[in-house]
Design a protein around this motif. Structure first.
Motif, PDB file in Angstrom:
ATOM      1  N   THR A  18      -7.579  -5.128   6.715  1.00 38.77           N
ATOM      2  CA  THR A  18      -6.239  -4.578   6.554  1.00 38.77           C
ATOM      3  C   THR A  18      -6.027  -4.227   5.091  1.00 38.77           C
ATOM      4  OG1 THR A  18      -5.449  -5.962   8.354  1.00 38.77           O
ATOM      5  CG2 THR A  18      -3.788  -5.039   6.899  1.00 38.77           C
ATOM      6  N   ILE A  19      -5.607  -2.994   4.823  1.00 36.17           N
ATOM      7  CA  ILE A  19      -5.354  -2.569   3.452  1.00 36.17           C
ATOM      8  C   ILE A  19      -3.989  -1.900   3.360  1.00 36.17           C
ATOM      9  CG2 ILE A  19      -7.802  -2.231   2.964  1.00 36.17           C
ATOM     10  CD1 ILE A  19      -7.237   0.812   3.101  1.00 36.17           C
ATOM     11  N   SER A  20      -3.477  -1.857   2.160  1.00 38.24           N
ATOM     12  CA  SER A  20      -2.255  -1.105   1.865  1.00 38.24           C
ATOM     13  C   SER A  20      -2.634   0.005   0.903  1.00 38.24           C
ATOM     14  CB  SER A  20      -1.204  -2.006   1.216  1.00 38.24           C
ATOM     15  OG  SER A  20      -0.817  -3.027   2.092  1.00 38.24           O
ATOM     16  N   VAL A  21      -2.098   1.187   1.116  1.00 37.34           N
ATOM     17  CA  VAL A  21      -2.380   2.316   0.234  1.00 37.34           C
ATOM     18  C   VAL A  21      -1.069   2.889  -0.292  1.00 37.34           C
ATOM     19  CG1 VAL A  21      -4.556   2.890   1.381  1.00 37.34           C
ATOM     20  CG2 VAL A  21      -2.453   3.988   2.130  1.00 37.34           C
ATOM     21  N   MET A  22      -1.167   3.547  -1.426  1.00 38.33           N
ATOM     22  CA  MET A  22      -0.006   4.200  -2.019  1.00 38.33           C
ATOM     23  C   MET A  22       0.367   5.415  -1.165  1.00 38.33           C
ATOM     24  SD  MET A  22       0.951   2.568  -4.629  1.00 38.33           S
ATOM     25  CE  MET A  22       0.371   0.923  -4.358  1.00 38.33           C
ATOM     26  N   PRO A  23       1.640   5.817  -1.233  1.00 40.64           N
ATOM     27  CA  PRO A  23       2.088   6.954  -0.413  1.00 40.64           C
ATOM     28  C   PRO A  23       1.273   8.226  -0.623  1.00 40.64           C
ATOM     29  CG  PRO A  23       3.981   5.822  -1.345  1.00 40.64           C
ATOM     30  CD  PRO A  23       2.751   5.211  -1.977  1.00 40.64           C
ATOM     31  N   ASP A  24       0.847   8.508  -1.858  1.00 38.97           N
ATOM     32  CA  ASP A  24       0.079   9.736  -2.080  1.00 38.97           C
ATOM     33  C   ASP A  24      -1.295   9.684  -1.405  1.00 38.97           C
ATOM     34  OD1 ASP A  24      -0.659   7.770  -3.956  1.00 38.97           O
ATOM     35  OD2 ASP A  24      -1.262   9.260  -5.453  1.00 38.97           O
ATOM     36  N   LEU A  25      -1.932   8.520  -1.392  1.00 43.47           N
ATOM     37  CA  LEU A  25      -3.201   8.386  -0.688  1.00 43.47           C
ATOM     38  C   LEU A  25      -2.990   8.473   0.819  1.00 43.47           C
ATOM     39  CD1 LEU A  25      -6.219   7.957  -0.541  1.00 43.47           C
ATOM     40  CD2 LEU A  25      -5.824   5.497  -0.824  1.00 43.47           C
ATOM     41  N   HIS A  26      -1.924   7.878   1.311  1.00 44.21           N
ATOM     42  CA  HIS A  26      -1.621   7.975   2.744  1.00 44.21           C
ATOM     43  C   HIS A  26      -1.433   9.429   3.154  1.00 44.21           C
ATOM     44  CE1 HIS A  26       0.955   7.928   6.355  1.00 44.21           C
ATOM     45  NE2 HIS A  26       0.097   6.989   6.711  1.00 44.21           N
ATOM     46  N   GLN A  27      -0.735  10.192   2.319  1.00 44.65           N
ATOM     47  CA  GLN A  27      -0.520  11.608   2.626  1.00 44.65           C
ATOM     48  C   GLN A  27      -1.843  12.363   2.611  1.00 44.65           C
ATOM     49  OE1 GLN A  27       2.443  13.166   3.662  1.00 44.65           O
ATOM     50  NE2 GLN A  27       0.845  14.612   4.255  1.00 44.65           N
ATOM     51  N   ALA A  28      -2.697  12.064   1.625  1.00 44.19           N
ATOM     52  CA  ALA A  28      -3.995  12.732   1.551  1.00 44.19           C
ATOM     53  C   ALA A  28      -4.841  12.408   2.788  1.00 44.19           C
ATOM     54  CB  ALA A  28      -4.733  12.320   0.273  1.00 44.19           C
TER      55      ALA A  28
END
Length: 72
Positions: A18-28
């Motif tokens: 399980t990881i958390s990513v920043m919004p910009d990476l999620h969008q990419a």
């Protein structure tokens, strides 16, 4: 024990990560999934693409591959 050519298969039990990513990476990643769908005509969720992307990245990192091969 029988003498066969095929070696014993490695453990293929999936490991959950399980990881958390920043919004910009999620969008990419979401954009990549959309491009993947347009390219191959098949929707795949980001969660299914990320393991393949990570594997491809690790396989293409020559320094990592050399380091790993030297450690064995």
């Amino acid at each position: 024990m029988a003498d066969i050519k095929l070696p014993q298969l490695p453990d293929r039990t999936p490991m959950k990560l399980t990881i958390s990513v920043m919004p910009d990476l999620h969008q990419a990643l979401t954009d990549y999934a959309a491009l993947y769908a347009r390219t191959y005509g098949r929707d795949e969720p980001v969660a299914q693409l990320v393991p393949a992307m990570l594997g491809a990245f690790l396989e293409s990192d020559r320094g990592f591959v050399r380091s790993r091969a030297g450690g064995k």
